[in-house]
Design an enzyme around this catalytic site. Structure first.
Site, PDB file in Angstrom:
ATOM      1  N   LYS A 247       4.422  -3.132   4.164  1.00 48.37           N
ATOM      2  CA  LYS A 247       4.967  -4.469   4.387  1.00 48.37           C
ATOM      3  C   LYS A 247       5.287  -5.160   3.068  1.00 48.37           C
ATOM      4  CE  LYS A 247       4.053  -8.967   6.434  1.00 48.37           C
ATOM      5  NZ  LYS A 247       3.146  -9.806   7.225  1.00 48.37           N
TER       6      LYS A 247
ATOM      7  N   GLU B 185      -2.371   2.111  -3.061  1.00 47.80           N
ATOM      8  CA  GLU B 185      -2.478   3.492  -2.580  1.00 47.80           C
ATOM      9  C   GLU B 185      -1.104   4.041  -2.172  1.00 47.80           C
ATOM     10  OE1 GLU B 185      -6.392   1.423  -1.474  1.00 47.80           O
ATOM     11  OE2 GLU B 185      -4.253   0.927  -1.501  1.00 47.80           O
TER      12      GLU B 185
ATOM     13  N   GLY C 123       0.698  -6.264   9.805  1.00 43.58           N
ATOM     14  CA  GLY C 123       0.611  -4.814   9.671  1.00 43.58           C
ATOM     15  C   GLY C 123       0.044  -4.129  10.896  1.00 43.58           C
ATOM     16  N   ARG C 124      -1.089  -4.625  11.398  1.00 46.89           N
ATOM     17  CA  ARG C 124      -1.735  -3.966  12.543  1.00 46.89           C
ATOM     18  C   ARG C 124      -1.021  -4.255  13.866  1.00 46.89           C
ATOM     19  NH1 ARG C 124      -4.527  -7.911  10.209  1.00 46.89           N
ATOM     20  NH2 ARG C 124      -5.324  -9.711  11.358  1.00 46.89           N
TER      21      ARG C 124
ATOM     22  N   GLU D 179     -10.230  -6.067  12.008  1.00 45.88           N
ATOM     23  CA  GLU D 179      -9.508  -6.849  11.017  1.00 45.88           C
ATOM     24  C   GLU D 179      -9.089  -8.196  11.593  1.00 45.88           C
ATOM     25  OE1 GLU D 179      -7.239  -4.845   7.648  1.00 45.88           O
ATOM     26  OE2 GLU D 179      -5.611  -5.587   8.897  1.00 45.88           O
TER      27      GLU D 179
ATOM     28  N   HIS E  15     -20.858  16.135  22.922  1.00 46.60           N
ATOM     29  CA  HIS E  15     -21.689  17.112  22.207  1.00 46.60           C
ATOM     30  C   HIS E  15     -22.227  16.540  20.904  1.00 46.60           C
ATOM     31  CE1 HIS E  15     -20.638  20.416  24.970  1.00 46.60           C
ATOM     32  NE2 HIS E  15     -19.479  19.788  25.064  1.00 46.60           N
TER      33      HIS E  15
ATOM     34  N   LYS F  21     -10.020  -5.416  -3.348  1.00 45.39           N
ATOM     35  CA  LYS F  21      -8.815  -4.920  -4.024  1.00 45.39           C
ATOM     36  C   LYS F  21      -8.688  -5.535  -5.418  1.00 45.39           C
ATOM     37  CE  LYS F  21      -5.998  -4.258   0.159  1.00 45.39           C
ATOM     38  NZ  LYS F  21      -4.763  -4.700   0.846  1.00 45.39           N
TER      39      LYS F  21
END
Length: 533
Positions: A213, A219, A273-274, A359, A390, A497
């Site tokens: 965005k 990253e 973003g999400r 978030e 399991h 950050k």
């Protein structure tokens, strides 16, 4: 910027909240969830909702029809209808950033008239047209690499909301893939991930989709730069125009990186973003399944949007799921919820929902700046039901925690033995968690009374995945309104950050550590020791 003023004791001071407290105490006296079915044979029918391709059974909860009525009252007293209208109209419901949150407009039709006067909304359909032209050319083989080879790989480079939605939907809809394309995704800041993928693929047959965005996420930029340099070394700088695309709200960022303007897909600043998978951030998905199926995905999300906007609260699927979360988080004091999916194609859905919830709801300040006085977000975890049985299901069955569960299962599977067994396992786990089993040996006894919902999906398809995405988006929004918080900012992720940027310079020896944290200082010393070794 106008902010709603809430009572100091909101929402505890609402009449329905106080009534829910009494209702909770009354239901605690009930012997078991199982007994609620005995006293009301129509319970399953009363406590279920069907919308499009989704069927929700929420009858295995410690609630009664009075509880559901109180859920509706709480939603009304919290002015949820007004909040929904404000979101759909483009009001700045993201109060701290003074923005709209118009993900519902992204999948709307012009005839829906959703916030048509808001900045960026008129660009939704031209952007979809541009995506359609590109995807069509890609599948027809008109999009070629720098050596004129056909594109065979899509590499999505992003992180968080710019990656989770695409990877989740691409995996869920892999039976709809077109064009004989391979899909890869890179998000980790550790460059070993991008290097590993670059070794697997032929660079001159790959499209690199840089999804960010802000186009400033460290990253993503680092991974994109590594891919860019690898392409330049092998095929020259001109190859960038053939292989790199950008999806961002920053045209300047995409241009500075070297992405040609014809390969830039713009999203508005109000796209969180999400909440962005139905925007141009869904380009990786569109490349893999084709625009015809991407439009069906949008149609599925729109169907849930219209249901959420128009259905009464007692028959509103997102509202009911949200109210159950509010109820368990605050009255039963649970601290986590499991999202458990049966079927390999839904493997990444829990990851997507985890970010969406944690978030959005990890807040301790109300929209008027005052502190919250209730429990807001909880921990979302889970994953594959088959694998979970399991590993962690032991804790669900006999652990001392109360952990509400959403089971999600593809009910439209084939009659293949393994598909049938997976569906049977989902129903069996849901039933056994509620019913339990009493044995003379206490170590073998299972108490039961573990609340859970079952969401049946009438075949995993672009439409049904769109419905699931919108369902959980709206569930989060409802909870935020009840708590009086903003679901659309995420300031909590920024501090780390900021500190990381300064510490990276310390570790690379380009600056000295000037902080005052003794632990950090000691860890830096140990890192230097390891590096010398």
């Amino acid at each position: 910027m106008q902010k709603d003023k809430l009572s100091k004791h909101y929402p505890r001071n609402l009449p329905s909240w106080k009534k829910l407290t009494k209702n909770y105490r009354s239901n605690k006296k009930v012997k078991s969830i199982k007994s609620l079915f005995t006293t009301d044979r129509n319970r399953s029918k009363k406590l279920s909702i069907e919308v499009g391709d989704l069927f929700l059974d929420y009858s295995k909860n410690f609630i009664d029809t009075d509880t559901v009525d109180l859920f509706s009252q709480l939603a009304s007293e919290a002015n949820l209808s007004d909040a929904i209208e404000r979101m759909f109209s483009g009001s700045h419901v993201n109060t701290t950033e003074d923005k709209s949150a118009l993900h519902v407009a992204l999948r709307s039709k012009i005839s829906d008239k959703i916030a048509l006067n808001q900045d960026g909304v008129s660009q939704i359909w031209p952007t979809l047209d541009a995506m359609e032209r590109f995807v069509s050319d890609l599948h027809e083989g008109k999009i070629r690499g720098s050596t004129n080879k056909k594109i065979t790989n899509i590499l999505n480079i992003g992180i968080g909301g710019s990656e989770l939605g695409s990877s989740m939907t691409v995996n869920a809809l892999r039976s709809y893939w077109k064009g004989n394309l391979n899909y890869y995704s890179v998000s980790n800041g550790d460059q070993s991930e991008i290097n590993c993928v670059l070794k697997k693929i032929k660079l001159d047959e790959t499209l690199f989709l840089i999804c960010s965005k802000s186009f400033n996420t460290i990253e993503t930029k680092n991974n994109a730069t590594i891919a860019k340099e690898a392409l330049e070394v092998n095929f020259g700088k001109r190859a960038i125009n053939k292989h790199f695309l950008g999806v961002s709200s920053s045209r300047e960022g995409m241009t500075d990186f070297g992405i040609h303007k014809d390969k830039q897909f713009y999203i508005s600043d109000w796209v969180g973003g999400r909440f962005s998978i139905t925007s141009a951030m869904g380009l990786p998905l569109a490349c893999m399944i084709g625009m015809d199926n991407f439009y069906r995905f949008l149609d599925g999300a729109r169907l849930m949007d219209m249901h959420f906007k128009n259905a009464s609260f007692d028959l509103n699927m997102p509202v009911i799921l949200a109210m159950l979360s509010v109820y368990y988080t605050n009255f039963h004091n649970v601290q986590s919820q499991a999202i458990i999916c049966y079927g390999d194609r839904l493997t990444h859905f829990t990851d997507f929902v985890r970010q969406l919830h944690m978030e959005s709801l990890g807040k301790r300040t109300k929209i008027d700046g005052s502190p919250v006085n209730v429990n807001t977000g909880n921990v979302i975890w889970g994953g594959s039901g088959s694998d979970g049985q399991h590993s962690y299901f032991q804790l669900l069955h006999q652990g001392s925690y109360t952990i509400p569960i959403d089971f999600i299962v593809d009910a439209g599977v084939s009659d293949d033995q393994m598909d049938t067994y997976s569906l049977a396992n989902c129903l069996a786990q849901s039933e056994s968690l509620m019913a339990g089993m009493q044995e003379a040996d206490p170590e073998r006894s299972i108490d039961g009374d573990k609340p859970n919902n079952v969401i049946l999906v009438n075949k995993l398809s672009p439409q049904s995945i769109g419905q699931l995405v919108a369902l959980y988006e709206h569930k989060v929004f409802v909870q935020s309104i009840i708590y009086g918080i903003n679901a659309f900012d995420q300031y909590g992720v920024e501090l780390g950050k900021k500190i990381a940027q300064s510490l990276s310079k310390v570790i690379s020896k380009s600056s000295r550590y000037t902080g005052k944290n003794p632990s950090t200082r000691a860890l830096l010393s140990k890192i230097r020791e390891y590096k010398k070794g």
